[in-house]
Design a protein around this motif. Structure first.
Motif, PDB file in Angstrom:
ATOM      1  N   ASP A  90       0.822  -1.199   0.000  1.00 37.14           N
ATOM      2  CA  ASP A  90       0.000   0.000   0.000  1.00 37.14           C
ATOM      3  C   ASP A  90       0.860   1.255   0.000  1.00 37.14           C
ATOM      4  N   PHE A  91       0.512   2.184  -0.856  1.00 40.96           N
ATOM      5  CA  PHE A  91       1.089   3.522  -0.838  1.00 40.96           C
ATOM      6  C   PHE A  91       0.011   4.414  -0.229  1.00 40.96           C
ATOM      7  N   GLU A  92       0.274   4.878   0.986  1.00 42.76           N
ATOM      8  CA  GLU A  92      -0.728   5.598   1.778  1.00 42.76           C
ATOM      9  C   GLU A  92      -0.439   7.096   1.749  1.00 42.76           C
ATOM     10  N   PHE A  93      -1.473   7.879   1.496  1.00 44.53           N
ATOM     11  CA  PHE A  93      -1.361   9.327   1.397  1.00 44.53           C
ATOM     12  C   PHE A  93      -1.970   9.936   2.651  1.00 44.53           C
ATOM     13  N   TYR A  94      -1.113  10.549   3.483  1.00 45.71           N
ATOM     14  CA  TYR A  94      -1.529  11.120   4.766  1.00 45.71           C
ATOM     15  C   TYR A  94      -1.508  12.633   4.702  1.00 45.71           C
ATOM     16  N   GLY A  95      -2.477  13.258   5.373  1.00 51.78           N
ATOM     17  CA  GLY A  95      -2.465  14.702   5.540  1.00 51.78           C
ATOM     18  C   GLY A  95      -1.398  15.079   6.553  1.00 51.78           C
ATOM     19  N   LYS A  96      -1.105  16.334   6.628  1.00 54.12           N
ATOM     20  CA  LYS A  96      -0.092  16.797   7.574  1.00 54.12           C
ATOM     21  C   LYS A  96      -0.518  16.582   9.026  1.00 54.12           C
ATOM     22  N   ASN A  97      -1.820  16.340   9.230  1.00 58.85           N
ATOM     23  CA  ASN A  97      -2.312  16.031  10.578  1.00 58.85           C
ATOM     24  C   ASN A  97      -2.349  14.522  10.829  1.00 58.85           C
ATOM     25  N   SER A  98      -1.685  13.755   9.998  1.00 58.17           N
ATOM     26  CA  SER A  98      -1.534  12.300  10.114  1.00 58.17           C
ATOM     27  C   SER A  98      -2.822  11.521   9.889  1.00 58.17           C
ATOM     28  N   SER A  99      -3.779  12.078   9.179  1.00 55.51           N
ATOM     29  CA  SER A  99      -4.983  11.318   8.844  1.00 55.51           C
ATOM     30  C   SER A  99      -4.835  10.724   7.436  1.00 55.51           C
ATOM     31  N   LEU A 100      -5.228   9.473   7.285  1.00 55.65           N
ATOM     32  CA  LEU A 100      -5.145   8.782   6.000  1.00 55.65           C
ATOM     33  C   LEU A 100      -6.187   9.365   5.059  1.00 55.65           C
ATOM     34  N   LEU A 101      -5.730   9.883   3.911  1.00 55.00           N
ATOM     35  CA  LEU A 101      -6.633  10.523   2.963  1.00 55.00           C
ATOM     36  C   LEU A 101      -6.938   9.638   1.766  1.00 55.00           C
ATOM     37  N   SER A 102      -5.959   8.826   1.344  1.00 57.23           N
ATOM     38  CA  SER A 102      -6.144   7.977   0.182  1.00 57.23           C
ATOM     39  C   SER A 102      -5.086   6.879   0.201  1.00 57.23           C
ATOM     40  N   LYS A 103      -5.305   5.850  -0.626  1.00 59.13           N
ATOM     41  CA  LYS A 103      -4.364   4.735  -0.636  1.00 59.13           C
ATOM     42  C   LYS A 103      -4.376   4.082  -2.017  1.00 59.13           C
ATOM     43  N   VAL A 104      -3.180   3.717  -2.508  1.00 62.82           N
ATOM     44  CA  VAL A 104      -3.040   2.937  -3.731  1.00 62.82           C
ATOM     45  C   VAL A 104      -2.491   1.575  -3.324  1.00 62.82           C
ATOM     46  N   THR A 105      -3.216   0.515  -3.679  1.00 64.92           N
ATOM     47  CA  THR A 105      -2.797  -0.844  -3.350  1.00 64.92           C
ATOM     48  C   THR A 105      -2.270  -1.516  -4.603  1.00 64.92           C
ATOM     49  N   ILE A 106      -1.073  -2.095  -4.500  1.00 66.53           N
ATOM     50  CA  ILE A 106      -0.460  -2.825  -5.611  1.00 66.53           C
ATOM     51  C   ILE A 106      -0.293  -4.273  -5.170  1.00 66.53           C
ATOM     52  N   ASN A 107      -0.832  -5.193  -5.962  1.00 68.44           N
ATOM     53  CA  ASN A 107      -0.798  -6.619  -5.637  1.00 68.44           C
ATOM     54  C   ASN A 107       0.275  -7.337  -6.439  1.00 68.44           C
ATOM     55  N   LYS A 108       0.702  -8.492  -5.939  1.00 61.78           N
ATOM     56  CA  LYS A 108       1.737  -9.299  -6.608  1.00 61.78           C
ATOM     57  C   LYS A 108       1.344  -9.663  -8.039  1.00 61.78           C
ATOM     58  N   ASN A 109       0.047  -9.922  -8.266  1.00 57.31           N
ATOM     59  CA  ASN A 109      -0.382 -10.337  -9.607  1.00 57.31           C
ATOM     60  C   ASN A 109      -0.409  -9.181 -10.592  1.00 57.31           C
ATOM     61  N   GLY A 110      -0.069  -7.973 -10.143  1.00 57.29           N
ATOM     62  CA  GLY A 110      -0.001  -6.809 -11.022  1.00 57.29           C
ATOM     63  C   GLY A 110      -1.215  -5.913 -10.934  1.00 57.29           C
ATOM     64  N   SER A 111      -2.285  -6.401 -10.306  1.00 54.88           N
ATOM     65  CA  SER A 111      -3.468  -5.550 -10.189  1.00 54.88           C
ATOM     66  C   SER A 111      -3.204  -4.431  -9.182  1.00 54.88           C
ATOM     67  N   HIS A 112      -3.962  -3.367  -9.315  1.00 58.45           N
ATOM     68  CA  HIS A 112      -3.793  -2.211  -8.443  1.00 58.45           C
ATOM     69  C   HIS A 112      -5.098  -1.448  -8.397  1.00 58.45           C
ATOM     70  N   ASN A 113      -5.316  -0.707  -7.314  1.00 62.21           N
ATOM     71  CA  ASN A 113      -6.508   0.119  -7.212  1.00 62.21           C
ATOM     72  C   ASN A 113      -6.283   1.262  -6.231  1.00 62.21           C
ATOM     73  N   VAL A 114      -7.165   2.252  -6.347  1.00 64.40           N
ATOM     74  CA  VAL A 114      -7.130   3.420  -5.460  1.00 64.40           C
ATOM     75  C   VAL A 114      -8.285   3.299  -4.488  1.00 64.40           C
ATOM     76  N   ASN A 115      -8.008   3.472  -3.208  1.00 66.28           N
ATOM     77  CA  ASN A 115      -9.052   3.443  -2.180  1.00 66.28           C
ATOM     78  C   ASN A 115      -9.223   4.815  -1.585  1.00 66.28           C
TER      79      ASN A 115
END
Length: 186
Positions: free
Chosen positions: A161-186
């Motif tokens: 997971d590539f996690e995008f945090y605000g400067k106040n340390s709250s998770l704003l978004s996430k990109v998940t990359i899987n071994k099989n090559g699939s990926h998605n934005v949460n």
């Protein structure tokens, strides 16, 4: 001649309360707008990273990255069997994504099409990006985090997971990359 009495009593308490209330409303609206902008920038950055992963994955699966092997037979061989993305934080505090490939020696070659004077595609400076491979989150720095795909489109390094945090340390978004090559934005 009659003198008029001038009323110099100043502002009334009601007028002062109304002005303070207006200032508070404007301050709240400004604060909320700023948070909305930061969240939007984080979402935009995660979508940009996801698009770069998509481009790299398509390139790994479809692009004929071949060259003549030079033995006179006219046969082509793969110039590379691995394609790479590097997510890193530049000295200016902004995050960038560079695309490239790895050669047979394991050296990393950066694509010439990386914009911004070779820095790559800009993500944002409004958030912190962390990489989580399942064992814990690590803040991405100037060394960066690699995502490597092989020619079949499988992620051989950098899944997680590539996690995008605000400067106040709250998770704003996430990109998940899987071994099989699939990926998605949460």
């Amino acid at each position: 001649m009659k003198r008029q009495r001038v009323n110099n009593d100043g502002y009334s308490l009601v007028e002062l309360i109304i002005v303070i209330a207006i200032i508070m409303v404007l301050g709240t609206v400004s604060f909320l707008s700023l948070n909305y902008i930061k969240t939007a920038k984080a979402k935009e950055a995660s979508v940009t990273l996801d698009n770069q992963v998509s481009n790299l994955l398509n390139r790994a699966r479809n692009q004929a990255c071949k060259y003549d092997n030079g033995d006179g037979t006219g046969e082509s061989v793969h110039k590379s069997d691995r394609f790479i993305i590097l997510v890193y934080k530049n000295a200016d505090g902004s995050y960038y994504v560079k695309r490239g490939y790895t050669g047979a020696s394991g050296d990393i070659y950066v694509d010439a099409e990386n914009g911004k004077d070779g820095k790559g595609v800009s993500l944002t400076s409004y958030v912190d990006i962390k990489y989580n491979d399942g064992s814990g989150s690590v803040l991405i720095d100037n060394v960066g985090q690699k995502i490597i795909y092989d020619a079949s489109g499988r992620c051989v390094y950098g899944d997680g997971d590539f996690e995008f945090y605000g400067k106040n340390s709250s998770l704003l978004s996430k990109v998940t990359i899987n071994k099989n090559g699939s990926h998605n934005v949460n």
